[in-house]
Write a protein that holds these residues in place. Structure first.
Motif, PDB file in Angstrom:
ATOM      1  N   ASN A   9      -4.878   6.475  -1.270  1.00 21.07           N
ATOM      2  CA  ASN A   9      -4.095   7.284  -0.628  1.00 21.07           C
ATOM      3  C   ASN A   9      -4.377   8.922  -0.891  1.00 21.07           C
ATOM      4  O   ASN A   9      -3.839   9.878  -0.299  1.00 21.07           O
ATOM      5  N   GLY A  10      -5.313   9.054  -1.894  1.00 22.77           N
ATOM      6  CA  GLY A  10      -5.683  10.373  -2.311  1.00 22.77           C
ATOM      7  C   GLY A  10      -6.900  10.879  -1.015  1.00 22.77           C
ATOM      8  O   GLY A  10      -7.012  10.053  -0.224  1.00 22.77           O
ATOM      9  N   ARG A  14      -8.966   8.402   1.042  1.00 24.46           N
ATOM     10  CA  ARG A  14      -8.785   8.158   2.603  1.00 24.46           C
ATOM     11  C   ARG A  14     -10.344   8.050   3.177  1.00 24.46           C
ATOM     12  O   ARG A  14     -10.344   7.877   4.339  1.00 24.46           O
ATOM     13  N   GLN A  15     -10.940   9.390   2.653  1.00 29.54           N
ATOM     14  CA  GLN A  15     -12.502   9.543   3.303  1.00 29.54           C
ATOM     15  C   GLN A  15     -13.067   8.177   3.234  1.00 29.54           C
ATOM     16  O   GLN A  15     -13.779   7.491   4.240  1.00 29.54           O
ATOM     17  N   THR A  31      -2.717   1.531  -3.113  1.00 30.77           N
ATOM     18  CA  THR A  31      -1.832   2.710  -3.326  1.00 30.77           C
ATOM     19  C   THR A  31      -0.653   2.459  -3.951  1.00 30.77           C
ATOM     20  O   THR A  31       0.144   1.429  -3.695  1.00 30.77           O
ATOM     21  N   ARG A  32      -0.006   3.333  -4.750  1.00 32.88           N
ATOM     22  CA  ARG A  32       1.466   3.393  -5.234  1.00 32.88           C
ATOM     23  C   ARG A  32       2.249   3.290  -4.305  1.00 32.88           C
ATOM     24  O   ARG A  32       3.654   3.004  -4.304  1.00 32.88           O
ATOM     25  N   ARG A  33       2.053   3.886  -3.187  1.00 29.30           N
ATOM     26  CA  ARG A  33       2.835   4.218  -1.962  1.00 29.30           C
ATOM     27  C   ARG A  33       2.433   3.864  -0.802  1.00 29.30           C
ATOM     28  O   ARG A  33       2.157   4.622  -0.044  1.00 29.30           O
ATOM     29  N   PRO A  34       2.399   2.352  -0.543  1.00 26.21           N
ATOM     30  CA  PRO A  34       1.966   1.901   0.720  1.00 26.21           C
ATOM     31  C   PRO A  34       2.523   2.435   1.994  1.00 26.21           C
ATOM     32  O   PRO A  34       2.010   2.470   3.068  1.00 26.21           O
ATOM     33  N   GLU A  35       3.828   2.816   1.724  1.00 21.71           N
ATOM     34  CA  GLU A  35       4.594   3.353   3.119  1.00 21.71           C
ATOM     35  C   GLU A  35       4.162   4.474   3.770  1.00 21.71           C
ATOM     36  O   GLU A  35       4.142   4.929   4.915  1.00 21.71           O
ATOM     37  N   SER A  69     -13.431   2.739  -6.615  1.00 28.17           N
ATOM     38  CA  SER A  69     -12.202   3.588  -7.345  1.00 28.17           C
ATOM     39  C   SER A  69     -12.431   5.010  -7.236  1.00 28.17           C
ATOM     40  O   SER A  69     -13.229   5.710  -7.725  1.00 28.17           O
ATOM     41  N   THR A  70     -11.341   5.750  -6.372  1.00 30.57           N
ATOM     42  CA  THR A  70     -11.248   6.836  -6.336  1.00 30.57           C
ATOM     43  C   THR A  70      -9.867   7.600  -6.940  1.00 30.57           C
ATOM     44  O   THR A  70      -9.321   8.394  -6.675  1.00 30.57           O
TER      45      THR A  70
END
Length: 232
Positions: A9-10, A14-15, A31-35, A69-70
């Motif tokens: 999600n960073g 995303r790239q 991601t910790r925030r899938p929503e 891993s990003t």
């Protein structure tokens, strides 16, 4: 190819995700925030997980062909462990599930040599100030992450970009296993290199620099935005 992207999600994550999907790969975006993650592609699976949760990391890695891993955090004074703890959990999950290819991001600062042709002021004042003060805890943990990766038995590559900035498209970037001239790397170019390493095994068990040579911003603009606004 099945690719799992941690830190998806960073902006760099995303790239990588978007470029991998565009090439026809199947992507698990962790991601910790899938929503908050944009969905809509049949080949995309969004997984809610924290790299400090080994069981969640294991589930995300299962069935993959490569791991990217990003992971990244903003500069700050507090101790940082997300890089080293994250890659430890990822490496253990890869061993558990027989996944061999690992590609992750650190920083060109960790080459510990100046970029060729760099000015005295940047080489002796600006970069050391960032590395030893505002970015110290981040770079310390990146170094621990690199040691864990290097000492493991996976087919790994660590990509070390310079100052990150946003760009609309991938450019004719440069790649080398030693530090390159120039101060900046676009996230589009970084994403392209991460994907190529994951798919093509170009630099196995190597530290790789990537540098953008076209349309780079001014140094003050990048420092103002990136030093206090986050990484990744």
């Amino acid at each position: 190819m099945n690719i799992v992207v941690f830190g998806a999600n960073g902006p760099t994550g995303r790239q990588v995700t978007a470029q991998a999907l565009a090439e026809g790969h199947t992507v698990t975006a962790v991601t910790r925030r899938p929503e908050q993650f944009p969905a809509g592609d049949a080949r995309l699976r969004v997984a809610g997980a924290d790299v400090f949760d080994p069981a969640a990391v294991s589930r995300a890695v299962a069935g993959q062909d490569a791991v990217v891993s990003t992971l990244g955090v903003p500069y700050g004074r507090k101790p940082v462990t997300v890089y080293s703890a994250g890659v430890t959990a990822i490496s253990r999950a890869m061993t558990e599930h027989g996944v061999r290819r690992l590609v992750c991001v650190s920083s060109a600062v960790l080459f510990r040599v100046a970029a060729p042709g760099e000015t005295f002021f940047f080489r002796k004042v600006v970069e050391p100030a960032i590395a030893r003060t505002v970015g110290r805890t981040v770079y310390e943990d990146m170094r621990r992450m690199e040691e864990t990766v290097r000492d493991g038995d996976h087919r790994w590559t660590v990509v070390r970009p310079a100052g990150l900035f946003d760009a609309d498209a991938v450019s004719a970037y440069q790649v080398a296993t030693s530090r390159l001239p120039g101060r900046f790397t676009s996230r589009a170019d970084l994403g392209a290199v991460l994907l190529r390493e994951a798919v093509d095994d170009r630099h196995v068990r190597a530290f790789v620099d990537v540098r953008t040579t076209q349309g780079v911003p001014g140094i003050l603009d990048v420092i103002r935005k990136e030093a206090f606004g986050g990484r990744g």
